[in-house]
Write an enzyme that holds these catalytic residues in place. Structure first.
Site, PDB file in Angstrom:
ATOM      1  N   ALA A 196     -42.390  34.213  14.944  1.00 55.91           N
ATOM      2  CA  ALA A 196     -43.764  33.882  14.562  1.00 55.91           C
ATOM      3  C   ALA A 196     -44.035  32.403  14.856  1.00 55.91           C
ATOM      4  O   ALA A 196     -43.104  31.609  15.032  1.00 55.91           O
ATOM      5  CB  ALA A 196     -43.979  34.173  13.081  1.00 55.91           C
ATOM      6  N   GLY A 253     -40.003  37.449  14.058  1.00 59.48           N
ATOM      7  CA  GLY A 253     -41.101  38.363  14.333  1.00 59.48           C
ATOM      8  C   GLY A 253     -40.965  39.069  15.665  1.00 59.48           C
ATOM      9  O   GLY A 253     -41.438  40.196  15.823  1.00 59.48           O
ATOM     10  N   GLU A 291     -38.771  41.917  15.059  1.00 56.84           N
ATOM     11  CA  GLU A 291     -39.505  42.883  14.239  1.00 56.84           C
ATOM     12  C   GLU A 291     -40.515  43.674  15.061  1.00 56.84           C
ATOM     13  O   GLU A 291     -40.652  44.890  14.896  1.00 56.84           O
ATOM     14  CB  GLU A 291     -40.186  42.146  13.079  1.00 56.84           C
TER      15      GLU A 291
END
Length: 256
Positions: free
Chosen positions: A65, A109, A112
């Protein structure tokens, strides 16, 4: 459609989305997530597209992120806006199959997002990890949950507690990725795999994705019951009749 942080292309009946923030190793900013979600919705509802591929660059699928964007946020703000929710789950919410084609870093992220896809093809250079603990936080986009379901408690606990990265060979060995391919072949292999999926019966591909995902949400007996009812329902589709007739007649099926 033209975007600032992603690229979208069509390869026949396959949609290819490339994360495109090279200066930040494809850090997942709010704008990138918004544009990704928008394009995924378009491809998911495009009747000409049967499967999708999501990829990044040679250096990074996505290195995490965007920390610069989030570092000054406070808890009330993150809670009130339900931070890392809107747009993020669009990958997992798509009905059509999505392949993550991962080269380089897939961290935080990025890991993910890759795990939200239906399966991962990894280049030999791929490295996966949930290193959030190194900046004083923990996974927030499903990392602790999806990683544990894919690789088990011990491996997931080690990775989340230490921030250690996992290479492509180890990732394949423990079940995080389906296959490892040479870096130079990654995109071609992923597109060809997606084309193979897209050539199959559309109801069958959508239902296979649905029933496999259901296995994570139900007991074994209920999962098998659901699978059996859906299998029985397949006998109401034209593609079932065409597929079985083609098998008996020793020809290639022409799915509608």
């Amino acid at each position: 459609m033209t975007y600032d942080t992603i690229k979208a292309e069509l390869h026949g009946n396959v949609g290819l989305i490339t994360l495109n923030r090279p200066d930040s190793l494809n850090a997942l900013s709010s704008k990138l997530i918004s544009e990704l979600a928008e394009e995924l919705k378009l491809m998911d509802t495009n009747k000409e597209i049967g499967a999708m591929v999501l990829t990044g660059s040679d250096k990074a699928f996505a290195a995490g992120a965007d920390i610069r964007e989030m570092q000054d946020k406070m808890w009330p703000e993150t809670f009130n806006e339900d931070f890392i929710t809107d747009g993020w789950e669009q990958v997992a919410d798509c009905r059509k199959p999505i392949i993550a084609a991962v080269a380089g870093f897939a961290l935080g992220g990025g890991c993910e997002i890759a795990m939200m896809c239906d399966f991962i093809l990894a280049a030999e250079s791929a490295k996966f990890g949930q290193p959030e603990i190194k900046i004083g936080v923990w996974p927030g986009a499903g990392g602790s949950q999806r990683l544990t379901r894919l690789v088990g408690k011990s491996k997931s606990m080690e990775m989340c507690l230490t921030g250690r990265m996992m290479g492509a060979e180890e990732a394949e060995r423990v079940g995080l990725v389906s296959r490892v391919v040479p870096d130079a072949d990654l995109i071609e292999d992923a597109i060809n795999t997606a084309k193979q999926i897209a050539s199959m019966s559309r109801p069958a591909t959508l239902m296979i994705k649905d029933i496999i995902n259901r296995s994570y949400e139900t007991t074994l007996s209920e999962g098998i019951r659901y699978e059996r009812r859906m299998f029985q329902a397949s006998f109401g589709t034209p593609d079932q009749r065409e597929g079985m007739a083609a098998f008996v007649e020793k020809r290639k099926p022409e799915f509608s």
